[in-house]
Scaffold this active site. Sequence first.
Site, short mmCIF file in Angstrom:
data_model
loop_
_atom_site.label_atom_id
_atom_site.label_comp_id
_atom_site.label_asym_id
_atom_site.label_seq_id
_atom_site.Cartn_x
_atom_site.Cartn_y
_atom_site.Cartn_z
N LYS A 144 30.11 -4.67 -79.18
CA LYS A 144 29.60 -5.60 -80.21
C LYS A 144 29.72 -7.04 -79.75
O LYS A 144 28.81 -7.85 -79.94
CB LYS A 144 30.40 -5.43 -81.52
CG LYS A 144 30.01 -4.22 -82.33
CD LYS A 144 30.59 -4.29 -83.74
CE LYS A 144 32.04 -3.94 -83.83
NZ LYS A 144 32.35 -2.52 -83.72
N ARG B 222 32.97 8.35 -85.97
CA ARG B 222 34.42 8.33 -85.76
C ARG B 222 35.17 8.16 -87.08
O ARG B 222 36.24 8.72 -87.28
CB ARG B 222 34.80 7.19 -84.81
CG ARG B 222 34.40 7.45 -83.36
CD ARG B 222 34.53 6.18 -82.53
NE ARG B 222 35.87 5.63 -82.58
CZ ARG B 222 36.13 4.31 -82.64
NH1 ARG B 222 35.16 3.41 -82.62
NH2 ARG B 222 37.37 3.89 -82.70
N ASP C 237 27.03 1.61 -81.04
CA ASP C 237 28.29 1.44 -81.77
C ASP C 237 28.10 1.79 -83.25
O ASP C 237 28.98 2.38 -83.85
CB ASP C 237 28.85 0.02 -81.63
CG ASP C 237 30.18 -0.10 -82.36
OD1 ASP C 237 31.08 0.73 -82.08
OD2 ASP C 237 30.31 -0.95 -83.24
N SER D 73 34.00 0.08 -78.55
CA SER D 73 33.35 -0.26 -79.82
C SER D 73 33.40 -1.77 -80.04
O SER D 73 32.39 -2.42 -80.32
CB SER D 73 34.07 0.48 -80.95
OG SER D 73 33.76 -0.08 -82.20
N HIS E 144 37.60 -10.69 -83.31
CA HIS E 144 37.52 -9.31 -83.80
C HIS E 144 38.92 -8.74 -83.93
O HIS E 144 39.76 -8.93 -83.06
CB HIS E 144 36.70 -8.45 -82.84
CG HIS E 144 36.07 -7.29 -83.52
ND1 HIS E 144 34.81 -7.35 -84.08
CD2 HIS E 144 36.53 -6.03 -83.77
CE1 HIS E 144 34.52 -6.18 -84.62
NE2 HIS E 144 35.55 -5.37 -84.45
N1 URA Z 1 36.94 -2.41 -84.83
C1 URA Z 1 35.82 -1.93 -84.23
O1 URA Z 1 34.79 -2.59 -84.23
N2 URA Z 1 35.86 -0.74 -83.63
C2 URA Z 1 36.97 0.02 -83.60
O2 URA Z 1 36.94 1.09 -83.04
C3 URA Z 1 38.14 -0.46 -84.23
C4 URA Z 1 38.09 -1.69 -84.85
#
Ligand code: URA
Length: 434
Positions: free
Chosen positions: A187, A168, A161, A183, A82
């Site tokens: 995930k 956001r 999320d 966040s 990620h």
């Molecule tokens: N990627 C995400 O999944 N969440 C964030 O807040 C920033 C980048």
Amino acid sequence: MRAVDIIIKKRDGLVLSREEIEFFVQGFTDGSIPDYQAASWTMAVLLNGMTPQETTDLTMAMVGTGEILDLSVVVPLAVDKHSSGGVGDKTTLVVEPLVAACGLPVGKMSGRGLGFTGGTLDKMESIPGFRVDLTQEEFLSQLDEIGLVLSGQTAVLAPADGKFYALRDVSGTVDSIPLIASSIMSKKIAAGAQAIVLDVKIGLGAFMANREEATELAQLMVDIAHLANRKAIALISDMNQPLGVAVGNILEVKEAIDTLKGKGPESFVEHCLDVAEQMLTIGEAAADIAEARQKAEDALRDGSAWKSFLDLVQAQGGDISYVEDPAKFPLAKIIKSIKSPKTGYLSQIHARIVGETAVDLGAGRAKKGDLLNYTVGIEILREVGDYINEGDDLFILHAANQADFDMAEKRLINAHQWSDSAVDPLPLVYDIVG
Ligand code: URA
């Protein structure tokens, strides 16, 4: 408990208890706490921060709004990656199939565009038919069958999320270490991968402005992963200039296709290999980084990574005739190359300005639920350190109409800076945490 008291407590800089955080997250997810209170609370978190314990509680509360996949029922060890968000960051589109082609299953949960940064789900949805709202059963059976899956947050996987993210994106509450860490990690934990590579971006086009903030975010996410019994490592990588050439949904899919076919921009290919080698090593598909790099390079060269990408698109309902023949993708109304107004060494290509301009062209959202224009965007043709003559091609602008084109052209020229003396190219990776 009342939502307003929890907002006031955070507004006043106090530490929230696990129960208060759970109450707020649960209430926002089930709709009993409205958007305006959630926006106010996320702003209070952004302004006053959270302790590591609060951030961990927030992450686990978000995970707790849905299910946790157990991928070990279908594969011995699945890996995930990620990025903390960047401009032109289409790395997942390349490394996910690349790593899967090396024999390591990848179970990935991605996000949409956030603020001025693009999102993997939006990019993949620019392929007609591609579905990201997979059920748990679909996630598991696809991982079992083809060894790679790319999903979004759903009603059962990290639903909190999905809601916080969309809020956001349009409420000025993106660049907060606890909100980003929770966040991303909610995930990652919900999607069930046992080993995770995090790519924390720093610079003008990242949410983390400097090395200290990036290291804090990286360490926090690695610690949360360990608490959830996952292996994790974080790269701290550059996001001062856009990554690769393309910025914008279809343009980035096309660049990913080129890269998977061995024709990607050099620095982007290098970044993909840097991430892939970490995934292969942490996922125990290679004995060390050198072996992992060799495997990844081979999978790019021998076409197996490209084949894996086709499998992914097909498995999730995408029309592979578009990826097999990218000329089929629709084009923006106006496509024009812009020349350099100066001679010199490029000293800056301000990634944030490029990202914000792409959003304003229609590649990202200004309000929740805005529809995207997948065709628009920018091809940044040069990199920091390049010598360029006045009149050389500088960037290609893809716009939906003349007013957008004029707005973007000026901003993008101003995003570039020139120097009379030589400028060093920017590094790709600054550090590794974990
Ligand atoms: N990627 C995400 O999944 N969440 C964030 O807040 C920033 C980048």
